[in-house]
Design an enzyme around this catalytic site. Sequence first.
Site, mmCIF file in Angstrom:
data_model
loop_
_atom_site.group_PDB
_atom_site.id
_atom_site.type_symbol
_atom_site.label_atom_id
_atom_site.label_comp_id
_atom_site.label_asym_id
_atom_site.label_seq_id
_atom_site.Cartn_x
_atom_site.Cartn_y
_atom_site.Cartn_z
ATOM 1 N N GLU A 22 0.834 -1.208 0.000
ATOM 2 C CA GLU A 22 0.000 0.000 0.000
ATOM 3 C C GLU A 22 0.869 1.258 0.000
ATOM 4 O O GLU A 22 2.095 1.202 0.189
ATOM 5 C CB GLU A 22 -0.923 0.003 1.220
ATOM 6 C CG GLU A 22 -0.176 0.072 2.544
ATOM 7 C CD GLU A 22 -0.959 0.810 3.611
ATOM 8 O OE1 GLU A 22 -1.402 1.953 3.357
ATOM 9 O OE2 GLU A 22 -1.107 0.255 4.715
ATOM 10 N N LYS B 55 -4.238 -1.644 14.074
ATOM 11 C CA LYS B 55 -3.456 -0.683 14.833
ATOM 12 C C LYS B 55 -3.987 -0.552 16.249
ATOM 13 O O LYS B 55 -5.194 -0.481 16.451
ATOM 14 C CB LYS B 55 -3.482 0.679 14.133
ATOM 15 C CG LYS B 55 -2.317 0.817 13.180
ATOM 16 C CD LYS B 55 -2.518 1.951 12.241
ATOM 17 C CE LYS B 55 -3.590 1.551 11.264
ATOM 18 N NZ LYS B 55 -3.688 2.420 10.125
HETATM 19 N N1 PSU Z 1 -0.687 0.881 8.679
HETATM 20 C C1 PSU Z 1 0.355 1.647 9.052
HETATM 21 N N2 PSU Z 1 0.285 2.979 8.760
HETATM 22 C C2 PSU Z 1 -0.774 3.509 8.076
HETATM 23 C C3 PSU Z 1 -1.876 2.694 7.683
HETATM 24 C C4 PSU Z 1 -1.764 1.382 8.016
HETATM 25 O O1 PSU Z 1 1.312 1.153 9.652
HETATM 26 O O2 PSU Z 1 -0.756 4.697 7.782
HETATM 27 C C5 PSU Z 1 -3.055 3.248 6.897
HETATM 28 C C6 PSU Z 1 -3.579 2.118 6.005
HETATM 29 O O3 PSU Z 1 -3.539 2.576 4.683
HETATM 30 C C7 PSU Z 1 -4.988 1.864 6.451
HETATM 31 C C8 PSU Z 1 -5.387 3.239 6.886
HETATM 32 O O4 PSU Z 1 -5.788 1.326 5.435
HETATM 33 O O5 PSU Z 1 -4.216 3.689 7.595
HETATM 34 C C9 PSU Z 1 -6.637 3.225 7.704
HETATM 35 O O6 PSU Z 1 -7.224 4.483 7.702
HETATM 36 P P1 PSU Z 1 -8.723 4.692 8.237
HETATM 37 O O7 PSU Z 1 -8.661 4.301 9.683
HETATM 38 O O8 PSU Z 1 -9.023 6.146 8.028
HETATM 39 O O9 PSU Z 1 -9.599 3.783 7.407
#
Ligand code: PSU
Length: 305
Positions: free
Chosen positions: A30, A164
């Site tokens: 990603e 996370k």
């Molecule tokens: N994992 C990491 N750092 C990030 C992300 C994931 O270590 O920045 C990103 C991923 O792209 C994930 C996103 O899909 O954060 C999730 O964002 P939200 O909670 O707004 O859906």
Amino acid sequence: MTPETARPFIDIHAPVAEALASGKPVVALESTIITHGMPYPQNSEMAANVEKIIRDEGAVPATIAVIDGRLKIGLSDAEREALAKTTGTMKLSRADLAFAVAQGRTGGTTVAGTMIAAHLAGIRVFATGGIGGVHKGAEKSFDISADLDELARTPVVVVSAGAKAILDIEKTLEVLETRGVPVVTHGSDVMPAFWSRISPYAAPLRLDAADDIAAFFRTRQALGIEGGMLVANPVPAADEIPVETMAGYIDAAQRDAEAQGVSGKAVTPFLLSRILELTNGASLKTNIALVENNARLAAKIAKAL
Ligand code: PSU
Ligand code: MN
């Protein structure tokens, strides 16, 4: 593999196209983690390193992003470096991936956005850091990542270090179960918590070998059960930050986000960068280590598939 209607919008990087044509293993990566998840230059070093790890394992990396409206499946070194330096990029999930393409914009793809693009290109395995999930306080904010719905509908194996730890891991597991997404921990009986190897929650399913993970995915597809699956791979012990240490930093970051009225797509990037400050960079080191660890496992799964 790629639908005819999608082709005019997609650029498949030559090494990726060649690997896909000859059935060699490919691992998608990603780019929100590059554009919104880490500061420059660590984001750029991490992105280059992760690609190298996948190559060293004998698979081909495909970093996915939208650049000037082109949906890129695999980036050149120069494109990846330029993306890492660009500020003000979009964060692209299912809702806005096509917006960026239609409007000629540039953005990092989230787990959801990357899964969509990987599937369009015929890539079945994807390595990331942590998926988005159900945020703490979601009962008020309704903040639940589109990553969870994507896992339910798009047939890609996502290798992560869990959700996370800024999220409500228990609620995230509940939603994944409801939506029929298998969560498989790699070599552990408990769900990892991103920076930490353990969380208070039991692993829904456990497998210790990449071959077994690949066989599970193949069997699921053979049975006609749609959707992807989540592999939760604990960060290596040498790189982890204990769960008790992280808890205080996460609470503090959460309070700051609330006090500053941060909402929507900005929440995850805000919390990650605040935690980086609070831990004096230790969280970033761990984040990089776990992404590398996930890339290694993803390459092994891709080979087994
Ligand atoms: N994992 C990491 N750092 C990030 C992300 C994931 O270590 O920045 C990103 C991923 O792209 C994930 C996103 O899909 O954060 C999730 O964002 P939200 O909670 O707004 O859906
Ligand atoms: Mn969100």
